[in-house]
Write a protein that holds these residues in place. Structure first.
Motif, PDB file in Angstrom:
ATOM      1  N   GLY A  32       0.850  -1.231   0.086  1.00 29.05           N
ATOM      2  CA  GLY A  32      -0.119   0.141   0.219  1.00 29.05           C
ATOM      3  C   GLY A  32       0.769   1.124   0.065  1.00 29.05           C
ATOM      4  O   GLY A  32       2.222   1.086  -0.037  1.00 29.05           O
ATOM      5  N   TYR A  33       0.270   2.467   0.198  1.00 33.50           N
ATOM      6  CA  TYR A  33       1.067   3.581   0.098  1.00 33.50           C
ATOM      7  C   TYR A  33       0.202   4.777   0.891  1.00 33.50           C
ATOM      8  O   TYR A  33      -1.192   4.419   0.876  1.00 33.50           O
ATOM      9  N   ASP A  34       0.792   5.723   1.159  1.00 34.26           N
ATOM     10  CA  ASP A  34       0.187   7.039   1.385  1.00 34.26           C
ATOM     11  C   ASP A  34       0.173   8.137   0.258  1.00 34.26           C
ATOM     12  O   ASP A  34       1.325   7.986  -0.610  1.00 34.26           O
ATOM     13  N   THR A  89      -4.451  10.382   1.435  1.00 35.38           N
ATOM     14  CA  THR A  89      -4.970   8.976   1.092  1.00 35.38           C
ATOM     15  C   THR A  89      -4.164   8.073   1.852  1.00 35.38           C
ATOM     16  O   THR A  89      -2.962   8.296   1.655  1.00 35.38           O
ATOM     17  N   THR A  90      -4.661   6.931   2.203  1.00 34.07           N
ATOM     18  CA  THR A  90      -4.031   5.786   2.302  1.00 34.07           C
ATOM     19  C   THR A  90      -4.753   4.650   1.407  1.00 34.07           C
ATOM     20  O   THR A  90      -6.118   4.650   1.493  1.00 34.07           O
ATOM     21  N   GLY A  91      -4.000   4.111   0.568  1.00 36.91           N
ATOM     22  CA  GLY A  91      -4.497   3.125  -0.382  1.00 36.91           C
ATOM     23  C   GLY A  91      -3.702   1.718  -0.242  1.00 36.91           C
ATOM     24  O   GLY A  91      -2.582   1.817   0.040  1.00 36.91           O
ATOM     25  N   ALA A  92      -4.305   0.842  -0.755  1.00 38.67           N
ATOM     26  CA  ALA A  92      -3.389  -0.641  -0.761  1.00 38.67           C
ATOM     27  C   ALA A  92      -4.380  -1.529  -1.665  1.00 38.67           C
ATOM     28  O   ALA A  92      -5.476  -1.365  -1.932  1.00 38.67           O
ATOM     29  N   GLN A  93      -3.452  -2.535  -1.970  1.00 33.15           N
ATOM     30  CA  GLN A  93      -4.120  -3.710  -2.297  1.00 33.15           C
ATOM     31  C   GLN A  93      -4.637  -4.431  -1.194  1.00 33.15           C
ATOM     32  O   GLN A  93      -3.850  -4.466  -0.007  1.00 33.15           O
ATOM     33  N   ARG A  94      -5.878  -5.114  -1.088  1.00 33.58           N
ATOM     34  CA  ARG A  94      -6.303  -5.936   0.167  1.00 33.58           C
ATOM     35  C   ARG A  94      -6.076  -7.162  -0.162  1.00 33.58           C
ATOM     36  O   ARG A  94      -5.987  -7.833  -0.984  1.00 33.58           O
TER      37      ARG A  94
END
Length: 440
Positions: free
Chosen positions: A356-358, A367-372
């Motif tokens: 994931g990333y910010d 944002t905080t995003g990611a592959q779940r």
């Protein structure tokens, strides 16, 4: 007479023989022979010019009208090179006072002999404060921004959903949730639509987004935190990596900011003094550990050892200086956080690094995003590791019966507005909610 005509907005008054305009009185000059009103509606302002002594009813109205009163004016629009306000003035046949305003309880702007009221005083009378050109432009810009994001996603086959905000278990962890009485048991206000976004992936909806309220019971008193905000969330299936999520986010933001610039770029610069730069893609990307090395080399900033797995507030601010200098960019993706600092549902690679990333914009995380993690056994083990397996039992069920690989992110609409216009969060929201603010 006032009711038979269709209303004309201030922006469209030019050239009409008989016209009806409605709005707030922004300014009055009532002289012995002439009187002038600046009438304001959501589209702009227009001057109303009254020749005194020609109509008793008009004279009587002029002697009653106060600042911020609401009036309807029926008359003729005449072009005049002497009128600074759009080169048009309205000569009224009739003025109807719809609502007479008492003296205002706040100073919305600094004026001679008066300082501007504090933001907290202005929020006490937020409906009066919101009448300014600046505040109304802010919501026009926000409407354009959210509308453009919606349009972009719908073009990409996303479906809009609406998830519940009353939930039986905390969205992400036991902390920072508002507990509410739900008949004979407890419920919570949703901190995030996260679990339901993932349920939509398990439902086969493939690409979804939501715009809705988010609640965080954080006792934060910063310029960017609030206990209730509007979230723009999305999730999509069949990704191969969290980098697919990053790519979608940078394209979404670039498209939306381009639309805002097209519609309001010049006005924004004039009213807020903030130039809007549409970012180039791809956005710069850096690993967290590499960013800390760069910040130490560039600014002498040394992160405490125990905080190396997450981004500190100071590093967040400094990252803007660094990305501007190195890439000439306002946005920065940061990857490779420690698993300890990330949510249990983020997928991890073979080395245990969260996928994931910010995303940081102008030195603030948006944002905080990611592959779940979509595989049931791995997800259950990661929930166990954080002591959450019992709390998220209902959520784990979503992954037992097949679920595609997926990822997503959430953005705060109010924080985006704040950063876009160079404001604080209290100024950027319709009505701010914080630990000490539950009214109006």
């Amino acid at each position: 007479m006032a009711t038979t005509l269709e209303r004309t907005y201030a922006a469209d008054v030019r050239g009409a023989d008989e016209i009806k305009v409605c709005g707030f009185v922004e300014n009055i000059r009532n002289k012995s022979k002439m009187a002038f009103i600046v009438l304001k509606d959501i589209t702009g302002k227009v001057q109303v010019t009254v020749e005194k002594g020609e109509d008793e009813a008009l004279d009587a109205a002029m002697n009653q009208i106060t600042l911020d009163s609401v009036i309807t004016v029926v008359g003729k629009a005449v072009e005049s090179e002497y009128v600074k306000l759009g080169g048009v003035e309205i000569y009224p046949k009739q003025i109807v006072i719809e609502s007479l305003a008492a003296p205002l309880p706040i100073d919305r702007e600094a004026r001679k002999g008066h300082e501007r009221s504090s933001i907290d005083q202005r929020i006490d009378y937020r409906w009066v404060d919101l009448r300014t050109e600046k505040n109304q432009l802010m919501f026009k810009v926000q409407t354009e921004l959210v509308g453009a994001m919606r349009d972009y996603l719908r073009e990409q086959r996303f479906i809009e959903i609406h998830t519940p905000k009353l939930i039986a278990a905390a969205s992400e962890s036991g902390a920072d949730v508002f507990e509410v009485k739900y008949f004979d048991r407890k419920a919570y206000l949703a901190q995030s639509p996260q679990f339901y976004k993932q349920m939509a992936m398990a439902s086969g909806l493939e690409r979804i987004f939501e715009v809705g309220p988010v609640f965080r019971a954080e006792k934060s008193f910063t310029s960017k935190h609030t206990t209730e905000f509007s979230g723009f969330d999305l999730e999509f299936s069949y990704i191969t990596s969290f980098r697919d999520v990053m790519k979608l986010e940078e394209e979404l933001l670039t498209y939306a900011l381009g639309k805002v610039k097209e519609a309001y770029g010049e006005e924004l610069e004039r009213v807020f003094g903030v130039p809007l730069t549409v970012p180039a893609t791809p956005f710069p990307v850096v690993k967290l550990s590499e960013l800390y090395d760069e910040l130490e080399r560039e600014f002498g900033y040394k992160v405490p050892e125990e905080e190396k797995g997450d981004l500190t507030t100071e590093a967040e601010h400094l990252s803007f200086e660094w990305v501007k200098k190195k890439y000439g960019h306002e946005f920065l993706f940061i990857t490779d956080y420690s698993a300890e600092k990330r949510a249990f549902y983020h997928m991890r690679d073979e080395n245990g690094v969260p996928q994931g990333y910010d995303l940081i914009w102008r030195g603030v995380e948006i944002t905080t995003g990611a592959q779940r993690e979509h595989r049931y056994e791995q997800l259950k083990a990661q929930a166990d590791e954080k002591g959450l397996a019992e709390d998220v039992k209902f959520y784990l069920e979503f992954f037992k019966y097949g679920c595609p690989p997926h990822g997503g992110f959430g953005l705060g609409v109010d924080r985006l507005t704040m950063l876009l216009l160079g404001l604080t969060i209290k100024e950027a929201m319709f009505i701010f909610r914080g630990p000490n603010r539950l009214n109006p």
